[in-house]
Structure formats: C-alpha cells, structure tokens
Design a protein around this motif. Structure first.
Motif, PDB file in Angstrom:
ATOM      1  N   LEU A  46       1.071  -5.328  -5.207  1.00  0.00           N
ATOM      2  CA  LEU A  46       2.244  -5.765  -4.464  1.00  0.00           C
ATOM      3  C   LEU A  46       3.417  -5.826  -5.434  1.00  0.00           C
ATOM      4  CD1 LEU A  46       2.923  -6.872  -1.649  1.00  0.00           C
ATOM      5  CD2 LEU A  46       2.296  -9.128  -2.481  1.00  0.00           C
ATOM      6  N   ASP A  47       4.497  -5.140  -5.118  1.00  0.00           N
ATOM      7  CA  ASP A  47       5.732  -5.299  -5.882  1.00  0.00           C
ATOM      8  C   ASP A  47       6.499  -6.442  -5.233  1.00  0.00           C
ATOM      9  OD1 ASP A  47       4.999  -3.188  -7.469  1.00  0.00           O
ATOM     10  OD2 ASP A  47       6.189  -1.719  -6.349  1.00  0.00           O
ATOM     11  N   ILE A  48       6.828  -7.430  -6.041  1.00  0.00           N
ATOM     12  CA  ILE A  48       7.432  -8.655  -5.507  1.00  0.00           C
ATOM     13  C   ILE A  48       8.873  -8.767  -5.993  1.00  0.00           C
ATOM     14  CG2 ILE A  48       7.277 -11.185  -5.489  1.00  0.00           C
ATOM     15  CD1 ILE A  48       4.247 -10.898  -5.827  1.00  0.00           C
ATOM     16  N   GLU A 104      -2.369   1.257  -8.539  1.00  0.00           N
ATOM     17  CA  GLU A 104      -3.090   0.183  -7.848  1.00  0.00           C
ATOM     18  C   GLU A 104      -2.616   0.035  -6.400  1.00  0.00           C
ATOM     19  OE1 GLU A 104      -4.196  -2.879 -11.483  1.00  0.00           O
ATOM     20  OE2 GLU A 104      -2.251  -3.089 -10.495  1.00  0.00           O
ATOM     21  N   HIS A 105      -1.436   0.586  -6.117  1.00  0.00           N
ATOM     22  CA  HIS A 105      -0.928   0.500  -4.745  1.00  0.00           C
ATOM     23  C   HIS A 105      -1.809   1.279  -3.758  1.00  0.00           C
ATOM     24  CE1 HIS A 105       2.840  -1.646  -5.445  1.00  0.00           C
ATOM     25  NE2 HIS A 105       2.954  -0.969  -6.574  1.00  0.00           N
ATOM     26  N   HIS A 106      -2.523   2.307  -4.237  1.00  0.00           N
ATOM     27  CA  HIS A 106      -3.360   3.111  -3.329  1.00  0.00           C
ATOM     28  C   HIS A 106      -4.474   2.282  -2.684  1.00  0.00           C
ATOM     29  CE1 HIS A 106      -1.245   6.439  -4.889  1.00  0.00           C
ATOM     30  NE2 HIS A 106      -1.956   6.624  -5.978  1.00  0.00           N
ATOM     31  N   TYR A 117       0.832  -1.211   0.000  1.00  0.00           N
ATOM     32  CA  TYR A 117       0.000   0.000   0.000  1.00  0.00           C
ATOM     33  C   TYR A 117       0.862   1.256   0.000  1.00  0.00           C
ATOM     34  CZ  TYR A 117      -2.459   3.893   2.216  1.00  0.00           C
ATOM     35  OH  TYR A 117      -2.937   5.138   2.529  1.00  0.00           O
ATOM     36  N   ARG A 118       0.502   2.194  -0.843  1.00  0.00           N
ATOM     37  CA  ARG A 118       1.107   3.532  -0.811  1.00  0.00           C
ATOM     38  C   ARG A 118      -0.015   4.554  -0.916  1.00  0.00           C
ATOM     39  NH1 ARG A 118       5.264   1.246  -4.584  1.00  0.00           N
ATOM     40  NH2 ARG A 118       4.300   2.286  -6.349  1.00  0.00           N
ATOM     41  N   SER A 119       0.061   5.586  -0.107  1.00  0.00           N
ATOM     42  CA  SER A 119      -1.017   6.580  -0.078  1.00  0.00           C
ATOM     43  C   SER A 119      -0.918   7.520  -1.283  1.00  0.00           C
ATOM     44  CB  SER A 119      -0.940   7.389   1.212  1.00  0.00           C
ATOM     45  OG  SER A 119       0.227   8.186   1.210  1.00  0.00           O
ATOM     46  N   TYR A 122       6.865  -2.012 -18.836  1.00  0.00           N
ATOM     47  CA  TYR A 122       6.722  -3.403 -18.410  1.00  0.00           C
ATOM     48  C   TYR A 122       7.185  -3.553 -16.963  1.00  0.00           C
ATOM     49  CZ  TYR A 122       7.954  -8.422 -18.384  1.00  0.00           C
ATOM     50  OH  TYR A 122       8.097  -9.752 -18.080  1.00  0.00           O
ATOM     51  N   GLU A 123       6.308  -4.107 -16.116  1.00  0.00           N
ATOM     52  CA  GLU A 123       6.641  -4.271 -14.690  1.00  0.00           C
ATOM     53  C   GLU A 123       6.433  -5.722 -14.271  1.00  0.00           C
ATOM     54  OE1 GLU A 123       4.602  -1.516 -12.127  1.00  0.00           O
ATOM     55  OE2 GLU A 123       5.640   0.223 -12.985  1.00  0.00           O
ATOM     56  N   PRO A 124       7.434  -6.583 -14.510  1.00  0.00           N
ATOM     57  CA  PRO A 124       7.255  -8.000 -14.130  1.00  0.00           C
ATOM     58  C   PRO A 124       7.107  -8.201 -12.617  1.00  0.00           C
ATOM     59  CG  PRO A 124       9.521  -7.582 -14.878  1.00  0.00           C
ATOM     60  CD  PRO A 124       8.724  -6.344 -15.186  1.00  0.00           C
ATOM     61  N   TRP A 125       7.444  -7.181 -11.829  1.00  0.00           N
ATOM     62  CA  TRP A 125       7.396  -7.312 -10.363  1.00  0.00           C
ATOM     63  C   TRP A 125       6.048  -6.897  -9.772  1.00  0.00           C
ATOM     64  CZ3 TRP A 125      10.140  -3.715 -13.200  1.00  0.00           C
ATOM     65  CH2 TRP A 125       9.668  -2.407 -13.140  1.00  0.00           C
ATOM     66  N   HIS A 126       5.199  -6.255 -10.557  1.00  0.00           N
ATOM     67  CA  HIS A 126       3.979  -5.650 -10.001  1.00  0.00           C
ATOM     68  C   HIS A 126       2.763  -6.564 -10.218  1.00  0.00           C
ATOM     69  CE1 HIS A 126       1.277  -2.024  -9.235  1.00  0.00           C
ATOM     70  NE2 HIS A 126       0.456  -2.869  -9.834  1.00  0.00           N
ATOM     71  N   TRP A 127       2.231  -7.087  -9.122  1.00  0.00           N
ATOM     72  CA  TRP A 127       1.110  -8.023  -9.154  1.00  0.00           C
ATOM     73  C   TRP A 127      -0.053  -7.449  -8.355  1.00  0.00           C
ATOM     74  CZ3 TRP A 127       1.558 -12.731 -11.855  1.00  0.00           C
ATOM     75  CH2 TRP A 127       2.831 -12.961 -12.399  1.00  0.00           C
TER      76      TRP A 127
HETATM   77 ZN   LIG Z   1       3.976  -1.629  -8.217  1.00  0.00          ZN
END
Ligand SMILES: [Zn+2]
Length: 260
Positions: free
Chosen positions: A204-206, A197-199, A163-165, A250-255
C-alpha cells in the motif's frame, strides 16, 4: 450486489469488477452499468469488454468477446472460486523475456522474488483519487483498522495505490522505454514487472492530505511519524528503507501487509 461482497475477480487477460464501481464515460455507458452486476474489462489497458447481469453477458462493442476472451471469461468463474490463492506466473515470464529481462539474473542482483497475483482481491474503499482500492482481503481489514486508529489520533492516512497487476507494471515499463529511458534507469525507480509487492495485493502506498504522492518529503509528515510508531502493531512494515539491500530508492510511503 452488496458492497460487502465487492471484489475484483482476476483472470489471465481480463478482470471483473462490480459494475457499481466502474466510472462511466458517457450516459449510455452509465445506464448500461447501472443495470449490470459486473463489468468485465481488459487488464492491460482497462478497456470495457462486457457487462454481466445474472447469467447474461453482453458485449460492449461487437466482437469485443473473441474466442480467446470467451475462454478467459469462462475461467473467471473458477478464479472467483479460487479466492485469494495465487495465480500462475507463466504468462508473466513470457512477457518479461519479451522485454529482455532475465528473471534469474534480476532476482539474484536484487534479492527480490516474483510476486504472483491473487485470483480474487477485496474492496478496501477508495484511494485519494476516488478510484476503487483493491487489496488482499486480510490486508483490506488491516488497512481499515489502521486508518481508523490513525484518525483517532487526528492523523489522516490516504491510500495512494494498492493492488497493481503485472500488466499494469508492464505498461509503465513500455511507456518509459518508448520515451527513451534505458532498462537500468527504469529499474532504479520501478521494480521489474512481476517483482512489485503491489502485485500480491499486500503493498500500500500511503499519503496524507496536501502532501504530493510518493515523494521522500512524506518522511517529514506527522502521518509518517505515526506510521513509524504504530504500523507494525497493525501488521504493516516499511519495505524499502534507506539503503535497502534491493537497490530500490527509499520509499517512506510504501508499506506492506505482513499480518497482525
Ligand atoms: Zn509502492
């Protein structure tokens, strides 16, 4: 407070977290935190404002709680009662306009929607940097289940960021603007504040040990291969694949949690 009850209570300008989770700067602060239930801090810069034990609220510094903050503080109790319901977006729109961002044009060109923050976020353990990880409650359980399943296949998944505000994302924007980057340049890498989507506490960045965070090279790790095979069964979906229609790199870490 029992760790099972740990949560972040999200107000308009302030938030409350269990005092046991706060990192103290100095011995006096550590002692004060140890004797408290909740730490109340400012969202845009993380400044410690007050401590609460039972019904007693103590200011960190004289006049930390001005009239505005006191009103926010009273509203935190209602926020806690509202659970995972979404907070209103009103304050965000004002701040976007101040940056010169037109939410209608941006929404049309990217296909992204504004993402409201929840009133309450669940504690999902710690991230790679030992910071508390906050996610929507259902996502918390999904992440913990997925992590255990990966571990049973000898794959270590680490949370980089949850989560990020809105305020946090606005801060990133302001810092990059101050360094001379153009809005368009920043938007190629960061979603506009309010559109991440973090808001919502669902993204989740993995990462995985020994890999740098949030780099494309993550796609060549066994951890990424495992996620591609198994994440969907655990309710997580890759949000920004190559050549996604949102124009985000491209963000392979962002789920993102979509529910199991
Ligand atoms: Zn992310």
């Amino acid at each position: 407070m029992h760790p099972g009850d740990w949560r972040l209570i999200n107000g308009e300008n302030i938030e409350a977290i269990p005092a046991a989770l706060a990192r103290a700067r100095g011995n006096a602060t550590a002692r004060a935190l140890a004797g408290s239930d909740w730490l109340i801090r400012q969202k845009n810069n993380g400044r410690f404002l007050a401590l609460r034990r039972g019904d007693i609220v103590r200011e960190f510094t004289r006049r930390a709680l001005n009239a505005d903050v006191r009103a926010d503080l009273a509203a935190l109790v209602d926020a806690d009662a509202a659970g995972e319901a979404s907070r209103p977006l009103s304050g965000l729109l004002e701040r976007l306009h101040a940056l010169g961002l037109d939410e209608v044009a941006y929404g049309e060109s990217t296909g992204l929607a504004l993402v409201a923050e929840p009133h309450v976020l669940g504690y999902a353990g710690r991230d790679r940097y030992r910071r508390p990880l906050w996610l929507a409650k259902s996502a918390t359980r999904g992440w913990q289940r997925m992590r255990r399943a990966a571990l049973s296949d000898d794959i270590v998944l680490e949370a980089i960021s949850g989560y990020r505000s809105h305020d946090y994302q606005l801060g990133i924007f302001r810092r990059k603007l101050a360094r001379g980057q153009a809005v368009a340049e920043i938007l190629a890498v960061n979603a506009a504040p309010g559109y991440s989507e973090h808001h919502g506490g669902r993204a989740l960045d993995i990462g995985t040990p020994a890999e740098p965070p949030a780099e494309e090279s993550f796609e060549r790790t066994p951890a990424f291969a495992w996620l591609q095979r198994n994440a969907a069964a655990h309710g997580f979906v890759l949000s920004y694949p190559r050549d996604n229609p949102h124009g985000i790199v491209y963000e392979p870490w962002h789920w993102c949690w979509r529910g199991a």
